[in-house]
Scaffold this motif. Structure first.
Motif, PDB file in Angstrom:
ATOM      1  N   GLY A 158      87.919  51.986  48.259  1.00 18.95           N
ATOM      2  CA  GLY A 158      87.042  51.411  47.761  1.00 18.95           C
ATOM      3  C   GLY A 158      85.235  50.606  47.944  1.00 18.95           C
ATOM      4  N   ASN A 159      84.936  52.087  48.805  1.00 15.77           N
ATOM      5  CA  ASN A 159      83.515  52.489  49.033  1.00 15.77           C
ATOM      6  C   ASN A 159      82.322  53.002  47.788  1.00 15.77           C
ATOM      7  OD1 ASN A 159      83.481  50.037  51.019  1.00 15.77           O
ATOM      8  ND2 ASN A 159      84.078  51.678  52.147  1.00 15.77           N
ATOM      9  N   ARG A 160      83.197  53.567  46.727  1.00 18.12           N
ATOM     10  CA  ARG A 160      82.509  54.481  45.444  1.00 18.12           C
ATOM     11  C   ARG A 160      81.092  53.584  45.629  1.00 18.12           C
ATOM     12  NH1 ARG A 160      83.950  58.748  43.542  1.00 18.12           N
ATOM     13  NH2 ARG A 160      85.892  58.654  43.504  1.00 18.12           N
ATOM     14  N   ALA A 165      72.246  54.476  38.088  1.00 17.72           N
ATOM     15  CA  ALA A 165      70.932  54.880  37.846  1.00 17.72           C
ATOM     16  C   ALA A 165      71.397  57.146  38.324  1.00 17.72           C
ATOM     17  CB  ALA A 165      70.227  55.072  38.385  1.00 17.72           C
ATOM     18  N   VAL A 166      71.370  58.096  37.937  1.00 23.36           N
ATOM     19  CA  VAL A 166      71.116  59.127  37.848  1.00 23.36           C
ATOM     20  C   VAL A 166      70.099  59.886  38.723  1.00 23.36           C
ATOM     21  CG1 VAL A 166      71.440  61.361  37.438  1.00 23.36           C
ATOM     22  CG2 VAL A 166      73.532  59.540  36.077  1.00 23.36           C
ATOM     23  N   ASP A 167      71.007  60.474  40.161  1.00 26.62           N
ATOM     24  CA  ASP A 167      69.848  61.343  40.942  1.00 26.62           C
ATOM     25  C   ASP A 167      69.929  62.690  40.773  1.00 26.62           C
ATOM     26  OD1 ASP A 167      68.587  62.269  43.106  1.00 26.62           O
ATOM     27  OD2 ASP A 167      68.515  60.973  44.413  1.00 26.62           O
ATOM     28  N   ALA A 168      69.006  63.667  39.419  1.00 32.29           N
ATOM     29  CA  ALA A 168      68.837  63.775  39.397  1.00 32.29           C
ATOM     30  C   ALA A 168      68.793  65.822  40.161  1.00 32.29           C
ATOM     31  CB  ALA A 168      68.215  65.433  37.923  1.00 32.29           C
ATOM     32  N   ARG A 200      80.476  59.625  45.453  1.00 32.84           N
ATOM     33  CA  ARG A 200      79.596  59.745  44.512  1.00 32.84           C
ATOM     34  C   ARG A 200      80.174  59.046  43.019  1.00 32.84           C
ATOM     35  NH1 ARG A 200      77.313  61.515  48.246  1.00 32.84           N
ATOM     36  NH2 ARG A 200      76.429  63.774  49.113  1.00 32.84           N
ATOM     37  N   SER A 201      79.181  58.080  42.170  1.00 35.11           N
ATOM     38  CA  SER A 201      79.021  56.912  41.575  1.00 35.11           C
ATOM     39  C   SER A 201      79.935  58.340  40.292  1.00 35.11           C
ATOM     40  CB  SER A 201      78.122  56.242  40.571  1.00 35.11           C
ATOM     41  OG  SER A 201      76.999  57.735  40.348  1.00 35.11           O
ATOM     42  N   TRP A 202      79.958  57.349  39.306  1.00 34.38           N
ATOM     43  CA  TRP A 202      81.179  58.728  37.736  1.00 34.38           C
ATOM     44  C   TRP A 202      79.865  58.777  37.472  1.00 34.38           C
ATOM     45  CZ3 TRP A 202      85.844  58.713  39.422  1.00 34.38           C
ATOM     46  CH2 TRP A 202      86.762  58.390  40.303  1.00 34.38           C
ATOM     47  N   LEU A 203      78.356  58.433  36.538  1.00 32.84           N
ATOM     48  CA  LEU A 203      77.923  58.910  36.379  1.00 32.84           C
ATOM     49  C   LEU A 203      77.054  60.447  37.348  1.00 32.84           C
ATOM     50  CD1 LEU A 203      75.959  55.604  34.860  1.00 32.84           C
ATOM     51  CD2 LEU A 203      77.263  57.556  33.499  1.00 32.84           C
ATOM     52  N   GLN A 204      76.832  60.224  38.686  1.00 34.06           N
ATOM     53  CA  GLN A 204      76.284  60.772  39.488  1.00 34.06           C
ATOM     54  C   GLN A 204      76.909  61.939  38.615  1.00 34.06           C
ATOM     55  OE1 GLN A 204      73.704  60.856  40.467  1.00 34.06           O
ATOM     56  NE2 GLN A 204      73.534  62.285  42.039  1.00 34.06           N
ATOM     57  N   ALA A 207      76.554  64.386  36.535  1.00 33.45           N
ATOM     58  CA  ALA A 207      75.377  65.496  36.776  1.00 33.45           C
ATOM     59  C   ALA A 207      75.651  66.541  37.884  1.00 33.45           C
ATOM     60  CB  ALA A 207      74.230  64.237  36.915  1.00 33.45           C
ATOM     61  N   ILE A 208      76.921  66.314  38.728  1.00 35.21           N
ATOM     62  CA  ILE A 208      77.482  67.248  39.291  1.00 35.21           C
ATOM     63  C   ILE A 208      77.723  68.164  38.886  1.00 35.21           C
ATOM     64  CG2 ILE A 208      78.268  67.590  41.561  1.00 35.21           C
ATOM     65  CD1 ILE A 208      77.469  64.476  42.864  1.00 35.21           C
ATOM     66  N   PHE A 209      78.661  67.689  38.008  1.00 30.98           N
ATOM     67  CA  PHE A 209      79.593  69.159  37.600  1.00 30.98           C
ATOM     68  C   PHE A 209      78.405  69.646  36.462  1.00 30.98           C
ATOM     69  CE2 PHE A 209      83.342  65.386  37.258  1.00 30.98           C
ATOM     70  CZ  PHE A 209      83.198  65.309  38.607  1.00 30.98           C
ATOM     71  N   ASP A 210      77.676  69.232  36.066  1.00 29.09           N
ATOM     72  CA  ASP A 210      77.106  70.027  34.829  1.00 29.09           C
ATOM     73  C   ASP A 210      76.237  71.290  36.040  1.00 29.09           C
ATOM     74  OD1 ASP A 210      77.354  68.587  32.651  1.00 29.09           O
ATOM     75  OD2 ASP A 210      75.820  67.367  32.388  1.00 29.09           O
ATOM     76  N   GLU A 211      75.651  70.832  36.941  1.00 35.56           N
ATOM     77  CA  GLU A 211      74.443  71.785  37.502  1.00 35.56           C
ATOM     78  C   GLU A 211      75.872  72.508  38.404  1.00 35.56           C
ATOM     79  OE1 GLU A 211      71.708  71.702  37.826  1.00 35.56           O
ATOM     80  OE2 GLU A 211      70.732  69.550  36.813  1.00 35.56           O
ATOM     81  N   TYR A 212      77.125  71.998  39.120  1.00 38.13           N
ATOM     82  CA  TYR A 212      77.598  73.038  39.483  1.00 38.13           C
ATOM     83  C   TYR A 212      78.098  74.441  38.261  1.00 38.13           C
ATOM     84  CZ  TYR A 212      82.149  74.803  41.537  1.00 38.13           C
ATOM     85  OH  TYR A 212      82.552  76.556  42.330  1.00 38.13           O
TER      86      TYR A 212
END
Length: 316
Positions: A158-160, A165-168, A200-204, A207-212
Motif C-alpha cells: 500500500g505504498n503507491r 500531478a504528472v511529471d512529463a 507510480r501513481s495511476w495518472l503518472q 503518461a508513461i504508457f503514452d510515452e512508451y
C-alpha cells in the motif's frame, strides 16, 4: 476529470430505527420477506447498513447477521452478507476465500489488490489480521510463487504514489526504462516493470504508457504479452488495464464473470458490491459501450430469483 458515478449513495433522511424494524418484521414468524430486505439494503450506503446492524442489536437484543444467516440461503445469502460487511472486512473475506483449499484464485487477488488505494489496503490488512489472526502478506507469499508473489507483495504494501500531478520528464524516463528492460534486450528485467507498475501513481502511469507507445511503436499491453507469460503477464495486464480506465477494467471483469457456460457468481457479486459506492454508474456506461448490451440485461439473463433482484437493485 469527471467525478466517478456511484449507483448507491447514502439515503437522505435515513432512519436506522425504522429500517431495523422493517428487517425485524421481514424475518419474524413463518416465511421471510426477501423483497423488504432487498429494498432496505440496496438503497443504503455501507456506513448506514453498519448503523442499522448496531441499532438492531440494541433494539431487539439479537444479532442482525445471525438472523439473516438463519433466514437466507445460497447466492442470495452471500450477496446480503457481503452488503452487510464493512468494505475492508468483505475484501479480507474475499482474499481469504481466494487462497483457501486446493489451488489459488489469482484473479481475485489481483482484482482486489490492484484496485484499492493505500488507505484501503491498510484497512484490509487490519481486518484480515483481526478476522483470521494472520498477516495477509504472509498468506499471499505462502500461496503464490515467483514474480507473481513479488508483485502481490509489492501491491499489499500500500505504498503507491497517490499524487495527482504528472511529471512529463519522469514519464519519458520510465517509459525508456521499461523499453530497455523488455523490448530492447535479450530476456526481460521484470524488476524494472515491478518497480514502475507498482509504485507510480495511476495518472503518472497513463503518461508513461503514452510515452512508451511513442518509443516502442506498440502499446505497453502488446509488449507485456510479448515479454511475459502466465501469472506475471496477467498481473501486469491487470495493473495496466486498471490504470488506463477503472470502469473499462471492471466492465471486462463483469463480462468474464458471465461469459461462456456457467456464471462466476462470486466475482459478479464482489464487483457489484465493491464498486456500487465508487463508480458502478461509469462501469454500466463502459459495459454498454464495449458489449452493446445494458449491464442490467446481461445480469438478468445470468442469474435468477432474489439474488437477481439484489444485484439489479445495486445496478439500478
Amino acid at each position: 476529470m469527471a467525478a466517478p458515478k456511484p449507483t448507491v449513495v447514502p439515503l437522505p433522511g435515513f432512519d436506522k430505527d425504522s429500517d431495523a424494524a422493517v428487517l425485524r418484521k421481514a424475518m419474524k414468524g413463518l416465511g421471510t420477506d426477501e423483497k423488504a430486505i432487498i429494498n432496505v439494503l440496496v438503497c443504503r450506503s455501507n456506513n448506514q447498513r453498519q448503523e442499522i446492524a448496531a441499532h438492531f442489536k440494541t433494539a431487539y437484543g439479537k444479532d442482525l447477521i445471525t438472523d439473516l444467516k438463519k433466514e437466507l440461503t445460497g447466492d442470495f445469502e452471500d450477496g446480503v452478507l457481503g452488503l452487510m460487511d464493512p468494505f475492508p472486512v468483505y475484501d479480507a473475506r474475499c482474499l481469504k476465500k481466494a487462497m483457501k483449499g486446493v489451488g489459488t484464485d489469482e484473479s481475485t487477488l489481483l482484482e482486489i489488490l490492484c484496485a484499492r488505494n493505500n488507505a484501503q489496503i491498510k484497512a484490509i490488512k487490519d481486518a484480515y489480521k483481526k478476522t483470521y489472526h494472520n498477516d495477509l502478506e504472509s498468506d499471499l507469499q505462502s500461496e503464490t510463487s515467483g514474480y507473481l508473489k513479488r508483485t502481490l507483495t509489492g501491491l499489499v504494501q500500500g505504498n503507491r504514489d497517490e499524487s495527482m500531478a504528472v511529471d512529463a520528464a519522469k514519464a519519458k524516463n520510465d517509459a525508456q526504462t521499461l523499453y530497455e528492460a523488455g523490448e530492447k534486450k535479450l530476456g526481460t528485467d521484470e524488476s524494472e516493470f515491478q518497480r514502475i507498475l507498482v509504485t507510480r501513481s495511476w495518472l503518472q502511469m497513463r503518461a508513461i504508457f503514452d510515452e512508451y507507445g511513442k518509443i516502442a511503436g506498440r502499446s505497453i499491453e502488446e509488449s507485456i504479452k510479448r515479454e511475459m507469460s502466465g501469472d506475471l503477464e496477467r498481473a501486469y495486464l491487470n495493473i495496466v488495464k486498471f490504470a488506463r480506465s477503472p470502469p473499462e477494467y471492471f466492465a471486462e471483469v463483469l463480462h468474464k464473470a458471465m461469459k461462456g457456460v456457467g456464471t462466476d457468481e462470486d466475482r459478479l457479486t464482489r464487483t457489484l458490491i465493491t464498486r456500487s459506492e465508487i463508480d458502478l454508474g461509469d462501469i454500466k456506461e463502459a459495459y454498454q459501450a464495449k458489449y452493446e448490451k445494458p449491464l442490467a440485461k446481461a445480469v438478468e439473463s445470468e442469474v435468477g430469483g432474489d439474488f437477481k433482484k439484489l444485484l439489479l437493485g445495486l445496478i439500478k
